[in-house]
Design a protein around this motif. Structure first.
Motif, PDB file in Angstrom:
ATOM      1  N   ARG A  46       0.910  -1.514  -0.243  1.00  0.00           N
ATOM      2  CA  ARG A  46       0.016   0.531   0.007  1.00  0.00           C
ATOM      3  C   ARG A  46       1.139   1.530   0.234  1.00  0.00           C
ATOM      4  NH1 ARG A  46      -3.777  -1.650  -2.329  1.00  0.00           N
ATOM      5  NH2 ARG A  46      -4.685   0.004  -2.104  1.00  0.00           N
ATOM      6  N   THR A  47       2.074   1.240   0.027  1.00  0.00           N
ATOM      7  CA  THR A  47       3.068   2.343   0.123  1.00  0.00           C
ATOM      8  C   THR A  47       2.711   2.831  -1.429  1.00  0.00           C
ATOM      9  OG1 THR A  47       4.685   1.020   1.471  1.00  0.00           O
ATOM     10  CG2 THR A  47       5.280   3.017  -0.130  1.00  0.00           C
ATOM     11  N   GLY A  48       3.078   4.004  -0.980  1.00  0.00           N
ATOM     12  CA  GLY A  48       2.565   4.997  -2.578  1.00  0.00           C
ATOM     13  C   GLY A  48       0.957   5.537  -3.239  1.00  0.00           C
ATOM     14  N   HIS A  49       0.153   4.030  -2.850  1.00  0.00           N
ATOM     15  CA  HIS A  49      -1.111   4.695  -3.427  1.00  0.00           C
ATOM     16  C   HIS A  49      -2.211   4.155  -1.975  1.00  0.00           C
ATOM     17  CE1 HIS A  49      -0.421  -0.135  -4.189  1.00  0.00           C
ATOM     18  NE2 HIS A  49       0.494   0.617  -4.446  1.00  0.00           N
ATOM     19  N   ARG A  50      -1.864   5.277  -1.166  1.00  0.00           N
ATOM     20  CA  ARG A  50      -3.335   4.723   0.190  1.00  0.00           C
ATOM     21  C   ARG A  50      -4.249   5.291  -0.006  1.00  0.00           C
ATOM     22  NH1 ARG A  50       0.447   8.480   3.995  1.00  0.00           N
ATOM     23  NH2 ARG A  50       2.666   6.646   4.321  1.00  0.00           N
ATOM     24  N   GLY A  51      -4.771   5.578  -0.798  1.00  0.00           N
ATOM     25  CA  GLY A  51      -6.137   6.507  -1.294  1.00  0.00           C
ATOM     26  C   GLY A  51      -6.837   5.320  -2.329  1.00  0.00           C
ATOM     27  N   GLY A  52      -6.393   4.337  -2.491  1.00  0.00           N
ATOM     28  CA  GLY A  52      -7.148   3.275  -3.774  1.00  0.00           C
ATOM     29  C   GLY A  52      -6.459   3.226  -4.731  1.00  0.00           C
ATOM     30  N   LEU A  53      -6.519   2.386  -5.572  1.00  0.00           N
ATOM     31  CA  LEU A  53      -5.863   1.967  -6.544  1.00  0.00           C
ATOM     32  C   LEU A  53      -6.892   2.701  -7.906  1.00  0.00           C
ATOM     33  CD1 LEU A  53      -3.402  -1.267  -6.853  1.00  0.00           C
ATOM     34  CD2 LEU A  53      -3.172   1.225  -7.303  1.00  0.00           C
ATOM     35  N   PRO A  54      -6.654   2.993  -8.666  1.00  0.00           N
ATOM     36  CA  PRO A  54      -7.812   3.225  -9.768  1.00  0.00           C
ATOM     37  C   PRO A  54      -8.579   1.972  -9.896  1.00  0.00           C
ATOM     38  CG  PRO A  54      -5.841   3.780 -11.288  1.00  0.00           C
ATOM     39  CD  PRO A  54      -5.273   3.618  -9.366  1.00  0.00           C
ATOM     40  N   PRO A  55      -9.473   2.162 -10.532  1.00  0.00           N
ATOM     41  CA  PRO A  55     -10.314   1.131 -11.698  1.00  0.00           C
ATOM     42  C   PRO A  55      -9.413   0.756 -12.199  1.00  0.00           C
ATOM     43  CG  PRO A  55     -11.973   2.955 -10.991  1.00  0.00           C
ATOM     44  CD  PRO A  55     -11.092   3.275 -10.230  1.00  0.00           C
ATOM     45  N   VAL A  56      -9.230   1.260 -13.071  1.00  0.00           N
ATOM     46  CA  VAL A  56      -8.922   1.207 -14.181  1.00  0.00           C
ATOM     47  C   VAL A  56      -7.753   0.216 -14.093  1.00  0.00           C
ATOM     48  CG1 VAL A  56      -7.029   2.806 -15.168  1.00  0.00           C
ATOM     49  CG2 VAL A  56      -7.480   1.537 -16.358  1.00  0.00           C
ATOM     50  N   PHE A  57      -7.035   0.002 -13.028  1.00  0.00           N
ATOM     51  CA  PHE A  57      -5.698  -1.202 -12.275  1.00  0.00           C
ATOM     52  C   PHE A  57      -6.627  -2.165 -12.685  1.00  0.00           C
ATOM     53  CE2 PHE A  57      -3.842  -3.416  -9.277  1.00  0.00           C
ATOM     54  CZ  PHE A  57      -2.121  -3.412 -10.185  1.00  0.00           C
ATOM     55  N   TYR A  58      -7.718  -2.597 -11.907  1.00  0.00           N
ATOM     56  CA  TYR A  58      -8.597  -3.807 -11.651  1.00  0.00           C
ATOM     57  C   TYR A  58      -9.125  -4.487 -13.551  1.00  0.00           C
ATOM     58  CZ  TYR A  58      -8.440  -1.886  -6.987  1.00  0.00           C
ATOM     59  OH  TYR A  58      -8.106  -2.392  -5.832  1.00  0.00           O
ATOM     60  N   ALA A  59      -9.279  -3.299 -13.907  1.00  0.00           N
ATOM     61  CA  ALA A  59      -9.177  -4.506 -15.289  1.00  0.00           C
ATOM     62  C   ALA A  59      -8.247  -4.740 -15.842  1.00  0.00           C
ATOM     63  CB  ALA A  59      -9.724  -2.557 -15.814  1.00  0.00           C
ATOM     64  N   ALA A  60      -6.975  -4.520 -16.059  1.00  0.00           N
ATOM     65  CA  ALA A  60      -5.989  -4.546 -16.030  1.00  0.00           C
ATOM     66  C   ALA A  60      -6.090  -6.231 -15.624  1.00  0.00           C
ATOM     67  CB  ALA A  60      -4.364  -3.524 -16.455  1.00  0.00           C
ATOM     68  N   ALA A  61      -5.619  -5.888 -14.161  1.00  0.00           N
ATOM     69  CA  ALA A  61      -5.593  -7.508 -14.140  1.00  0.00           C
ATOM     70  C   ALA A  61      -6.242  -8.643 -13.994  1.00  0.00           C
ATOM     71  CB  ALA A  61      -5.811  -7.214 -12.248  1.00  0.00           C
ATOM     72  N   GLY A  62      -7.768  -7.483 -14.380  1.00  0.00           N
ATOM     73  CA  GLY A  62      -8.689  -8.685 -15.177  1.00  0.00           C
ATOM     74  C   GLY A  62      -8.520  -9.109 -16.203  1.00  0.00           C
ATOM     75  N   VAL A  63      -7.762  -8.366 -16.752  1.00  0.00           N
ATOM     76  CA  VAL A  63      -6.893  -8.922 -18.163  1.00  0.00           C
ATOM     77  C   VAL A  63      -6.004 -10.081 -17.879  1.00  0.00           C
ATOM     78  CG1 VAL A  63      -5.675  -8.381 -20.449  1.00  0.00           C
ATOM     79  CG2 VAL A  63      -7.696  -6.655 -19.655  1.00  0.00           C
ATOM     80  N   CYS A  64      -5.399 -10.435 -16.566  1.00  0.00           N
ATOM     81  CA  CYS A  64      -4.810 -11.001 -16.629  1.00  0.00           C
ATOM     82  C   CYS A  64      -4.880 -12.493 -16.357  1.00  0.00           C
ATOM     83  CB  CYS A  64      -3.164 -10.563 -15.215  1.00  0.00           C
ATOM     84  SG  CYS A  64      -2.242  -9.025 -16.047  1.00  0.00           S
ATOM     85  N   VAL A  65      -5.879 -11.864 -15.066  1.00  0.00           N
ATOM     86  CA  VAL A  65      -7.114 -13.108 -14.883  1.00  0.00           C
ATOM     87  C   VAL A  65      -7.341 -14.118 -16.245  1.00  0.00           C
ATOM     88  CG1 VAL A  65      -8.490 -14.122 -13.596  1.00  0.00           C
ATOM     89  CG2 VAL A  65      -7.090 -12.477 -12.832  1.00  0.00           C
ATOM     90  N   LEU A  66      -7.409 -13.663 -16.868  1.00  0.00           N
ATOM     91  CA  LEU A  66      -8.789 -14.043 -18.313  1.00  0.00           C
ATOM     92  C   LEU A  66      -6.940 -14.810 -18.972  1.00  0.00           C
ATOM     93  CD1 LEU A  66     -11.417 -14.907 -19.802  1.00  0.00           C
ATOM     94  CD2 LEU A  66     -10.832 -12.430 -21.474  1.00  0.00           C
ATOM     95  N   ALA A  67      -5.854 -14.207 -19.207  1.00  0.00           N
ATOM     96  CA  ALA A  67      -5.168 -14.979 -19.640  1.00  0.00           C
ATOM     97  C   ALA A  67      -4.505 -16.078 -19.149  1.00  0.00           C
ATOM     98  CB  ALA A  67      -4.065 -14.055 -19.631  1.00  0.00           C
ATOM     99  N   VAL A  68      -4.436 -15.966 -17.319  1.00  0.00           N
ATOM    100  CA  VAL A  68      -3.994 -17.390 -16.785  1.00  0.00           C
ATOM    101  C   VAL A  68      -5.336 -17.912 -17.672  1.00  0.00           C
ATOM    102  CG1 VAL A  68      -4.110 -18.309 -14.677  1.00  0.00           C
ATOM    103  CG2 VAL A  68      -3.722 -16.079 -15.273  1.00  0.00           C
TER     104      VAL A  68
END
Length: 320
Positions: free
Chosen positions: A105-127
């Motif tokens: 959580r260092t450096g992004h205490r306010g939470g990550l932007p929604p677009v980051f979770y979209a990128a993570a979703g692409v990775c999960v689908l890739a797996v």
């Protein structure tokens, strides 16, 4: 060029680990790799002209727990690569790039932007596509282990940042402690298999030496030297090519092949991890200046522990 060489070495380590574990038990491979790495690190530490050789209390306090978590990463990772393709192993483990910011959580205490979770979703689908292989079926053991290794490695990377931030810790001394801890951990588990080393083929010993001296000691020292001479963004970009080289080594040297599904999964994994990394890096760059100018209540209570300069996102420092 040095960072690119590190990425190539780390990418090829999956095929080397797979080859070594086909000839020797996994725990024995890990013991030899750790022991050889520890001897090499101790030799570098003892080399004349490198300054104080003794370990500080902070280096020991950080190195011992990190030695345990690093050993956990390599156990799951090595068992995983022994039961899947080298290409899949290298691609799935790159999930660490998008999993680490979720734990660190260092450096992004306010939470990550929604677009980051979209990128993570692409990775999960890739797996899912990588696990499908020649067609959709029950997930293979090796792929599931590599998925678990990515989670454990992300936790290890986050812990590295937490235990070393703001402390005067020499990277080489920290790594030496970790290799010694790993050697002690694996010695009682694999000691009964030591006689098998006397009958190991020269090719197997070559793989073990490559894993210990090149994929561990050389890669770490080269990374440390090179990162000091370039930007963090360029370092992340170059080291992020590791899964590409893992796939290339598996196909060119390991006789592996991509189907349409695995090829699509590989492209999506690389795109998703690069996308997620760029989003997190941009968010970190904008979030930290705001917290520095407008400290939160927690920042005011603990000024000594609040970083005043951006802390770069750790790349995947745990070698395979």
């Amino acid at each position: 060029m040095v960072l690119l060489l590190v990425a190539i070495v780390w990418g090829s380590s999956y095929l080397s680990a797979q080859t070594a574990t086909s000839a020797l038990p996994v725990l024995l491979v890990l013991l030899v790799r750790y022991a050889l790495s520890a001897l090499a690190c101790l030799g570098v530490v003892a080399f004349p002209g490198r300054g104080p050789r003794r370990w500080t209390r902070e280096e020991l306090r950080a190195g011992v727990p990190l030695g345990f978590t690093q050993a956990a990463v390599l156990v799951v990772e090595t068992y995983g690569v022994a039961h899947t393709s080298a290409a899949n192993a290298g691609l799935i483990i790159s999930l660490t790039i998008v999993l680490t910011p979720l734990l660190d959580r260092t450096g992004h205490r306010g939470g990550l932007p929604p677009v980051f979770y979209a990128a993570a979703g692409v990775c999960v689908l890739a797996v899912g596509l990588l696990m499908a292989g020649n067609g959709f079926h029950a997930p293979r053991l090796g792929d599931l282990l590599m998925l678990g290794a990515a989670v454990v490695r992300a936790g290890h990377v986050a812990l590295v940042g937490r235990l070393t931030a703001g402390r005067a810790i020499r990277p080489l001394h920290l790594t030496t402690v970790q290799t010694l801890v790993g050697t002690v951990l694996f010695l009682p588990l694999a000691a009964h298999g030591l006689p098998a080393l006397a009958h190991a083929a020269p090719a197997t010993w070559t793989q073990l030496l490559y894993l210990a001296l090149f994929c561990s000691v050389f890669a770490f020292l080269a990374q440390t030297w090179a990162v000091q001479r370039t930007s963090a963004s360029r370092a992340s970009l170059l080291l992020g090519t590791e899964p590409i080289w893992a796939a290339a080594a598996g196909v060119a040297l390991g006789g592996e092949h991509f189907t349409a599904l695995t090829g699509l999964g590989a492209v999506m994994m690389i795109a998703g991890t690069y996308w997620g990394q760029s989003v997190e890096r941009a968010h970190r760059a904008t979030a930290l200046p705001r917290t520095a100018v407008h400290p939160t209540q927690e920042d005011t209570r603990c000024p000594a522990t609040t970083p005043t300069t951006p802390t770069p996102t750790p790349t995947t420092p745990t070698t395979v």
